[in-house]
Motif scaffolding. Structure first.
Motif, PDB file in Angstrom:
ATOM      1  N   HIS A 325     -37.583   1.339 -12.427  1.00 33.72           N
ATOM      2  CA  HIS A 325     -36.832   2.027 -11.388  1.00 33.72           C
ATOM      3  C   HIS A 325     -37.561   3.314 -10.989  1.00 33.72           C
ATOM      4  CE1 HIS A 325     -32.940   4.569 -10.736  1.00 33.72           C
ATOM      5  NE2 HIS A 325     -33.590   4.411  -9.616  1.00 33.72           N
ATOM      6  N   ALA A 326     -38.020   4.063 -11.983  1.00 31.25           N
ATOM      7  CA  ALA A 326     -38.746   5.309 -11.695  1.00 31.25           C
ATOM      8  C   ALA A 326     -40.031   5.013 -10.930  1.00 31.25           C
ATOM      9  CB  ALA A 326     -39.059   6.042 -12.993  1.00 31.25           C
ATOM     10  N   ASN A 327     -40.723   3.926 -11.343  1.00 29.50           N
ATOM     11  CA  ASN A 327     -41.964   3.588 -10.653  1.00 29.50           C
ATOM     12  C   ASN A 327     -41.722   3.242  -9.196  1.00 29.50           C
ATOM     13  OD1 ASN A 327     -43.496   4.064 -12.831  1.00 29.50           O
ATOM     14  ND2 ASN A 327     -43.719   1.920 -13.452  1.00 29.50           N
ATOM     15  N   GLN A 328     -40.604   2.575  -8.947  1.00 27.65           N
ATOM     16  CA  GLN A 328     -40.269   2.225  -7.560  1.00 27.65           C
ATOM     17  C   GLN A 328     -40.054   3.474  -6.729  1.00 27.65           C
ATOM     18  OE1 GLN A 328     -36.831  -0.269  -7.343  1.00 27.65           O
ATOM     19  NE2 GLN A 328     -37.958  -1.951  -8.253  1.00 27.65           N
ATOM     20  N   GLU A 329     -39.382   4.439  -7.325  1.00 27.58           N
ATOM     21  CA  GLU A 329     -39.112   5.678  -6.597  1.00 27.58           C
ATOM     22  C   GLU A 329     -40.417   6.389  -6.273  1.00 27.58           C
ATOM     23  OE1 GLU A 329     -36.684   7.686  -9.427  1.00 27.58           O
ATOM     24  OE2 GLU A 329     -34.833   6.820  -8.654  1.00 27.58           O
ATOM     25  N   ILE A 330     -41.326   6.375  -7.243  1.00 30.25           N
ATOM     26  CA  ILE A 330     -42.599   7.051  -7.019  1.00 30.25           C
ATOM     27  C   ILE A 330     -43.399   6.326  -5.938  1.00 30.25           C
ATOM     28  CG2 ILE A 330     -44.796   7.674  -8.081  1.00 30.25           C
ATOM     29  CD1 ILE A 330     -43.125   8.034 -10.703  1.00 30.25           C
ATOM     30  N   SER A 331     -43.429   4.993  -5.992  1.00 38.53           N
ATOM     31  CA  SER A 331     -44.156   4.251  -4.958  1.00 38.53           C
ATOM     32  C   SER A 331     -43.587   4.573  -3.592  1.00 38.53           C
ATOM     33  CB  SER A 331     -44.055   2.741  -5.147  1.00 38.53           C
ATOM     34  OG  SER A 331     -44.192   2.417  -6.463  1.00 38.53           O
ATOM     35  N   TYR A 332     -42.268   4.664  -3.549  1.00 40.35           N
ATOM     36  CA  TYR A 332     -41.627   4.957  -2.265  1.00 40.35           C
ATOM     37  C   TYR A 332     -42.065   6.320  -1.760  1.00 40.35           C
ATOM     38  CZ  TYR A 332     -38.209   5.635   1.378  1.00 40.35           C
ATOM     39  OH  TYR A 332     -37.641   5.875   2.599  1.00 40.35           O
ATOM     40  N   LEU A 333     -42.015   7.317  -2.633  1.00 42.00           N
ATOM     41  CA  LEU A 333     -42.413   8.669  -2.237  1.00 42.00           C
ATOM     42  C   LEU A 333     -43.872   8.674  -1.778  1.00 42.00           C
ATOM     43  CD1 LEU A 333     -41.918  11.743  -2.052  1.00 42.00           C
ATOM     44  CD2 LEU A 333     -42.660  11.926  -4.401  1.00 42.00           C
ATOM     45  N   LEU A 334     -44.721   7.997  -2.556  1.00 38.98           N
ATOM     46  CA  LEU A 334     -46.147   7.925  -2.216  1.00 38.98           C
ATOM     47  C   LEU A 334     -46.357   7.357  -0.832  1.00 38.98           C
ATOM     48  CD1 LEU A 334     -47.967   6.519  -5.343  1.00 38.98           C
ATOM     49  CD2 LEU A 334     -48.375   8.646  -4.136  1.00 38.98           C
ATOM     50  N   GLN A 335     -45.639   6.269  -0.572  1.00 41.14           N
ATOM     51  CA  GLN A 335     -45.797   5.594   0.710  1.00 41.14           C
ATOM     52  C   GLN A 335     -45.402   6.517   1.857  1.00 41.14           C
ATOM     53  OE1 GLN A 335     -47.351   2.651   0.641  1.00 41.14           O
ATOM     54  NE2 GLN A 335     -47.555   3.241   2.787  1.00 41.14           N
TER      55      GLN A 335
END
Ligand SMILES: Nc1ncnc2c1ncn2[C@@H]1O[C@H](COP(=O)(O)OP(=O)(O)OP(=O)(O)O)[C@@H](O)[C@H]1O
Ligand SMILES: [Mg+2]
Length: 449
Positions: A325-335
């Protein structure tokens, strides 16, 4: 506060017109003779004088036609005259529920009708499919209404038809209509960001030359990003925007530098405290971030993400579902950071938590080190530059050389020293007051004088 009285006659005219158009559509649709109707001919939009009111000016500035004006007014009605849309709440007697072709949704506390894209399509196209496709073009990303952030579509559930998205008017546009001026957005659940301002100026900033150089790169870029891309033929290969990471110990000037960059270029800097945006509920963090990026799109803002480690600190090998879940949030922010056409600055104390994949996407990584003795002396002197209430015994060189403190800590010392002087009924701050303050600061790090 703005006390101008806004001329609402253009809006009144427009409401009457919208009401007419809607009634005509109902008539033709439910009397099954709609083939013949061209509503833009039957009820042409009123002519407005752009000088008359903010609404008329927007219509003229963007050259909005019949369809755009209908969409805009539909989105506006729940805010200014909800009863105009009451006729849409009509029930299909045969089915005992609302008409699917009229669309619409119900709010949690608003009892009136809230329009969706389907509603706009019903008015503008009836059941004419090619007109419906034309309506769909209004809701594309590139269309003026969306591109300029005037309306926003909100798809409530994934996998449902695009036309079931709710038609929402931007907060700013609504304020423009009501006050005649655009306000800076305030911190809210939809916009968890705060405008940062500083009374300080470049000459107050004490940084080593390498850091200053990096900061100057950002400023140079910001002065003419388009020209730089174009002149060097880089438009196709480089993404617009600029991404910088500021890292280093607390109180070393990261936030201050971000504010000063904005001040130098007369750009607004919005600070997003990631520790407040990160939510334990799945999907909520992304939604919070989306709110910020959506509003910031096409505005000349600098986005400053503070406390970035609160997001990155959560990252781990994706072993448990929480980590994924945390990784998804980070990918989203990165994008979003990567796609953002403006300037994004991330600040963190713990760079170690930020992985290589992330770092690669930044144009500059700036390390804000603890100030050395010479810088500390400048900081001390700068801090007390505007006061003559210093005792003769104050020796900044000595305390600068002796005590390793960051700029932020010096502020605390100054405040404490001033309080101590007042408490002792002195009107001068003494070296002793400063030392007492320094002692308290050092204690926070487990050190002593
Ligand atoms: N390099 C500096 N030059 C001048 N003043 C500084 C400097 N660093 C800190 N200060 C003073 O300390 C205050 C706090 O610094 P700032 O908030 O920028 O630190 P920060 O690096 O963002 O810290 P944190 O990591 O805790 O967020 C500034 O507003 C300024 O008054
Ligand atoms: Mg900070």
């Amino acid at each position: 506060m703005n006390n101008t009285i806004i001329d609402t006659s253009a809006l009144e005219q427009e409401i009457t017109w919208l009401t007419n158009v809607c009634e005509r559509r109902f008539e033709s649709y439910f009397q099954h003779n709609e083939q013949d109707v061209d509503l833009s001919e039957l009820c042409p939009a009123p002519k407005l004088d752009p000088a008359q009111s903010p609404y008329a000016k927007v219509v003229s500035d963007y050259s909005f036609g019949f369809s755009e004006r209908i969409v805009l007014m539909l989105a506006l009605m729940p805010h200014i005259r909800p009863q105009v849309l009451d006729l849409f709440s009509l029930q299909n007697a045969a089915l005992g529920r609302a008409y699917s072709e009229i669309g619409g949704w119900r709010g949690k506390s608003h009892i009136g009708f809230l329009p969706t894209c389907e509603t706009a399509s019903f008015i503008l196209a009836g059941s004419n499919l090619s007109k419906r496709f034309a309506v769909a073009r209004l809701f594309k990303e590139g269309h003026t209404l969306i591109r300029n952030g005037i309306i926003k579509l909100d798809q409530q559930a994934s996998g449902e038809p695009i036309f079931s998205a709710t038609l929402q008017l931007s907060h700013e546009f609504l304020q423009l209509l009501a006050d005649g001026e655009v306000h800076k957005p305030d911190f809210s659940a939809n916009f968890p960001a705060k405008l940062m301002q500083t009374q300080l100026s470049w000459s107050d900033l004490v940084l080593n030359p390498e850091v200053m150089d990096e900061v100057n790169n950002i400023v140079t870029w910001l002065r003419q990003p388009q020209e730089i891309l174009r002149n060097w033929g880089l438009e196709k290969s480089l993404k617009p925007g600029y991404r910088a990471m500021f890292y280093g110990p607390p109180g070393t000037g990261k936030t201050l530098t971000a504010s000063l960059i904005g001040k130098a270029l007369a750009l607004d800097v919005y600070r997003i405290d990631l520790s407040m945006v990160v939510s334990k509920y799945i999907g909520e963090t992304e939604k919070n971030l989306a709110g910020v990026f959506d509003q910031a799109q096409n505005k000349n803002w600098i986005l400053f993400f503070d406390e970035a480690d609160s997001l990155f600190g959560k990252r781990n090998q994706a072993s448990s579902s929480n980590d994924r879940h945390a990784n998804q949030e980070i990918s989203y922010l990165l994008q979003r950071v990567e796609d953002f056409p403006g300037v994004v600055i991330l600040a963190t104390n713990l760079k170690a938590n930020i992985d290589a994949a992330f770092a690669r996407r930044f144009q500059s990584e700036v390390y804000f080190a603890m100030p050395d003795a010479i810088q500390r002396e400048r900081l001390w002197k700068g801090l007390f530059a505007n006061t003559d209430k210093l005792d003769k015994d104050v020796n900044f060189r000595e305390i600068a050389e002796r005590y390793e403190l960051a700029g932020g800590a010096l502020l605390n010392v100054a405040r404490y020293a001033a309080i101590r002087a007042v408490k002792n009924q002195r009107n001068l701050i003494t070296q002793d007051d400063l030392l007492a303050g320094i002692g308290r600061e050092l204690m926070k790090d487990g050190k002593t004088l």
